[in-house]
Scaffold this motif. Structure first.
Motif, mmCIF file in Angstrom:
data_model
loop_
_atom_site.group_PDB
_atom_site.id
_atom_site.type_symbol
_atom_site.label_atom_id
_atom_site.label_comp_id
_atom_site.label_asym_id
_atom_site.label_seq_id
_atom_site.Cartn_x
_atom_site.Cartn_y
_atom_site.Cartn_z
ATOM 1 N N ALA A 192 35.675 -1.791 29.649
ATOM 2 C CA ALA A 192 36.763 -0.883 30.004
ATOM 3 C C ALA A 192 37.076 0.061 28.842
ATOM 4 N N PHE A 193 37.005 -0.450 27.624
ATOM 5 C CA PHE A 193 37.284 0.357 26.446
ATOM 6 C C PHE A 193 36.255 1.467 26.282
ATOM 7 N N ARG A 194 34.994 1.148 26.540
ATOM 8 C CA ARG A 194 33.922 2.153 26.458
ATOM 9 C C ARG A 194 34.200 3.299 27.430
ATOM 10 N N ILE A 195 34.601 2.974 28.638
ATOM 11 C CA ILE A 195 34.926 4.002 29.639
ATOM 12 C C ILE A 195 36.134 4.814 29.183
ATOM 13 N N PHE A 196 37.144 4.132 28.659
ATOM 14 C CA PHE A 196 38.341 4.794 28.137
ATOM 15 C C PHE A 196 37.964 5.785 27.033
ATOM 16 N N LEU A 197 37.135 5.358 26.087
ATOM 17 C CA LEU A 197 36.772 6.221 24.959
ATOM 18 C C LEU A 197 36.005 7.459 25.405
ATOM 19 N N LYS A 198 35.163 7.311 26.412
ATOM 20 C CA LYS A 198 34.389 8.455 26.919
ATOM 21 C C LYS A 198 35.304 9.552 27.466
ATOM 22 N N GLN A 199 36.530 9.195 27.824
ATOM 23 C CA GLN A 199 37.478 10.144 28.394
ATOM 24 C C GLN A 199 38.374 10.784 27.331
ATOM 25 N N GLN A 200 38.224 10.382 26.091
ATOM 26 C CA GLN A 200 39.068 10.883 25.010
ATOM 27 C C GLN A 200 38.388 12.034 24.273
ATOM 28 N N ASP A 201 39.186 12.770 23.516
ATOM 29 C CA ASP A 201 38.661 13.844 22.686
ATOM 30 C C ASP A 201 37.739 13.249 21.619
ATOM 31 N N LYS A 202 36.496 13.686 21.604
ATOM 32 C CA LYS A 202 35.484 13.124 20.711
ATOM 33 C C LYS A 202 35.851 13.277 19.230
ATOM 34 N N GLU A 203 36.380 14.419 18.861
ATOM 35 C CA GLU A 203 36.730 14.645 17.454
ATOM 36 C C GLU A 203 37.897 13.765 17.028
ATOM 37 N N TRP A 204 38.850 13.563 17.924
ATOM 38 C CA TRP A 204 39.990 12.688 17.625
ATOM 39 C C TRP A 204 39.496 11.259 17.403
ATOM 40 N N ILE A 205 38.620 10.785 18.286
ATOM 41 C CA ILE A 205 38.079 9.429 18.147
ATOM 42 C C ILE A 205 37.273 9.324 16.850
ATOM 43 N N ASP A 206 36.440 10.325 16.565
ATOM 44 C CA ASP A 206 35.684 10.313 15.308
ATOM 45 C C ASP A 206 36.609 10.204 14.103
ATOM 46 N N SER A 207 37.703 10.948 14.107
ATOM 47 C CA SER A 207 38.613 10.918 12.953
ATOM 48 C C SER A 207 39.211 9.526 12.768
ATOM 49 N N ILE A 208 39.547 8.861 13.850
ATOM 50 C CA ILE A 208 40.092 7.501 13.753
ATOM 51 C C ILE A 208 39.007 6.535 13.276
ATOM 52 N N VAL A 209 37.830 6.608 13.889
ATOM 53 C CA VAL A 209 36.739 5.698 13.529
ATOM 54 C C VAL A 209 36.355 5.868 12.063
ATOM 55 N N HIS A 210 36.264 7.101 11.592
ATOM 56 C CA HIS A 210 35.882 7.332 10.198
ATOM 57 C C HIS A 210 36.924 6.749 9.247
#
Length: 177
Positions: free
Chosen positions: A23-41
């Motif tokens: 479910a989390f993978r599906i959720f992440l695919k729907q989020q802004d990629k750059e925002w997710i990258d900034s959090i992950v980094h």
């Protein structure tokens, strides 16, 4: 949430969190990629110094390691053998010329430490790849290693919280830790 380092706890949590991670993978695919990258980094920068990879070695027990021709030279030199001998002994080559280490676990794993650490191959140096852009395009591979890599496990668990993922309804054996 404290950083989880115990490999058994991580493995149990991974089994427990399988549906949640889907479910989390599906959720992440729907989020802004750059925002997710900034959090992950940022999370990667916080978590990685707390994990001593040389005390684990799980990636070396599990990964198919791609190698380039250029990378064979310093390792062969370090081992004091010819590149041809190195390739014959340690490398499997596809018809397309792609090279991979010919065993899993890696030949060079000595306990939990790489015997050629100073000369290790790029996929080894870069693992778990959380510093790279486009995290959401690598979710399948990242989640494959969620149960074996404490860095991935901890970054993903912290990302669930920071991204606002609603984990209600999902089992999470670490929920209270």
């Amino acid at each position: 949430m404290p950083v989880q380092k115990d490999l058994l706890t991580i493995r149990l949590a991974a089994a427990e969190n399988e549906a949640e991670n889907d479910a989390f993978r599906i959720f992440l695919k729907q989020q802004d990629k750059e925002w997710i990258d900034s959090i992950v980094h940022r999370l990667n920068d916080e978590v990685t110094p707390q994990i001593d990879c040389t005390q684990c070695g799980n990636c070396c027990r599990s990964l198919i390691i791609g190698v380039t021709g250029e990378e064979t030279v310093p390792v062969a030199n370090h081992l004091q053998i010819s590149v041809a001998s190195f390739k014959q002994k340690y490398i499997e080559e596809s018809e397309q010329g792609e090279m991979v280490m010919n065993t899993i676990p890696c030949h060079f794993l000595n306990g939990t430490i790489c015997a050629v650490y100073e000369h290790r191959f790029e996929p080894c140096r870069d693992f778990p790849h959380l510093h790279k852009p486009n995290f959401t395009s690598r979710l399948f591979g990242t989640l494959m290693y969620y149960e074996i890599c404490p860095i991935i496990f901890n970054v993903v668990e912290k990302l669930k919280v920071e991204s606002g993922f609603n984990i209600s309804g999902h089992n999470n054996i670490l929920a209270g830790s």
